[in-house]
Design an enzyme around this catalytic site. Sequence first.
Site, short mmCIF file in Angstrom:
data_model
loop_
_atom_site.label_atom_id
_atom_site.label_comp_id
_atom_site.label_asym_id
_atom_site.label_seq_id
_atom_site.Cartn_x
_atom_site.Cartn_y
_atom_site.Cartn_z
N ARG A 275 -2.94 4.14 5.55
CA ARG A 275 -2.62 3.70 3.64
C ARG A 275 -3.96 4.64 3.60
NH1 ARG A 275 -2.59 -0.68 7.64
NH2 ARG A 275 -0.90 -2.22 7.34
N HIS B 85 3.34 6.59 8.12
CA HIS B 85 3.77 6.41 10.05
C HIS B 85 3.65 7.20 10.20
CE1 HIS B 85 4.62 2.25 7.78
NE2 HIS B 85 5.77 2.16 7.78
N HIS C 23 5.70 6.30 1.24
CA HIS C 23 5.74 5.41 0.24
C HIS C 23 5.13 3.99 0.40
CE1 HIS C 23 5.96 4.31 4.17
NE2 HIS C 23 6.15 2.92 4.93
N GLU D 62 11.21 3.26 9.81
CA GLU D 62 12.08 2.30 9.06
C GLU D 62 12.31 2.10 8.44
OE1 GLU D 62 7.64 0.28 8.47
OE2 GLU D 62 7.97 1.18 6.43
N LYS E 179 -6.79 -2.93 2.62
CA LYS E 179 -7.33 -2.96 3.82
C LYS E 179 -7.26 -1.27 4.06
CE LYS E 179 -2.95 -5.73 5.24
NZ LYS E 179 -2.08 -5.53 5.82
N GLN F 86 1.46 4.52 1.36
CA GLN F 86 0.94 4.46 3.04
C GLN F 86 2.25 5.68 3.47
OE1 GLN F 86 3.58 1.44 4.99
NE2 GLN F 86 2.05 0.50 3.56
N LYS G 80 6.70 4.66 14.37
CA LYS G 80 6.86 3.73 13.03
C LYS G 80 7.98 4.04 12.51
CE LYS G 80 5.75 -0.53 10.81
NZ LYS G 80 4.25 -1.31 10.51
N SER H 239 0.13 -1.43 0.22
CA SER H 239 -0.03 0.00 -0.01
C SER H 239 1.03 1.46 -0.19
CB SER H 239 -0.91 0.14 1.52
OG SER H 239 0.16 0.18 2.47
#
Length: 408
Positions: free
Chosen positions: A244, A62, A225, A87, A250, A60, A85, A58
């Site tokens: 998302r 964070h 991203h 990453e 989702k 998305q 989050k 997706s």
Amino acid sequence: MGAHPKGDALIKDNRISQRTLGQWIADFPGCLGSKVKDTFHGQLPFLFKVLSVKTALSIQAHPNRELAARLHAQFPEHYPDNNHKPEMAIALTQFEGLCGFRPMDEILGFLRNVPEFRALVGNEAAEELQSADGDPGRTSLALKKCFTRMMNCEKKLFVDQLNMLVKRISEEEAAGKDTSGSNGELLLRLHSQYPGDIGCFSIYFLNRIVLQPGEAMFLGANEPHAYLSGDCVECMACSDNTVRAGLTPKYIDVDTLCEMLNYSPAPVSAKIFPCVRDNADPCVYLYDPPVPDFTVMRIQIPSSARQYTVSALDSAGILLVIDGEAVATSAAALSDITLTRGSVLFISANESVSLQCPRQIRTCKTRRLTSTLLVSRILSIFLELYYFLKCSGIKACDRWLKTERMNV
């Protein structure tokens, strides 16, 4: 691999009474090291995955800590914790993704060359973006307006425009024409995976980045991203918060995503996160992002080495074997452990691990954690080793880098 409640790693050694890593850490919090234990309240601060991406994951971003806390309080069913989050994705094979907003000249070029895309943004917003070029403040606001207009346009409009675009590009490809000006190959690929999805148009806003093995991208808070294809090691703060807005079945939250994003155009080159080779140990490459939750080390042991020692650190770590074989020994382990592709070790703070290497090994280590445990819940991996750690911050990393070692 980690101790998140939704995916607590299983301990494979049946001589240990605790069945999961989270249970073991709860019983022996000193394994984290005093700094990590105090800073992160007795919790392992990172989560570690290996992803094999065949279908795009997706569009998305964070949230930062403040937004994560607010989203969790309002919608706990969609945002299950209050942590940020950040990453990092490190390529194992050629790895393709979308990351951050393209430079202005590229976005404006697509608005000129892809009329179906411009129809969703609207002439007014497109012209406003054109006039803002060169003024960072105005550019950010105009880019937000364009992206938000596209993401919130009526479904019939974007489905009709997407169908027109797919038909046009398909006909051009059949005629042998160059469709790169419309990002044709990627558009058709995403449409085949997510037909009728507004996320297909995101390719005209976001950078397409292709990482070679060992290259990385760091995704801080609010960075748009998506992962498109390939295999990677992914390390992140211990959270499951994802906002998302496309290319997914989702839950989507378009309004939150459009409001939170970092609308700063930048080239692909700015999105590749550099690793640093350790001057004291040429086997080690360090990926140290600007967050306290984790650091990743890539350790590649040459075939000529017969022994290598993973030095003790003041925080715990997880060691993942990507390729090769070795026998690991530690004063804290109940017995020697044979490591092969896909093996995972939890290494407590202030413990070292000695590797006897009959074959070349590559590993990965992430740090922040004490006692050596074999942990399961792996996908595919590398001796090349990946070692995941941190929490004592960069100063602790500096101290570790200065320690003498010839290990994984």
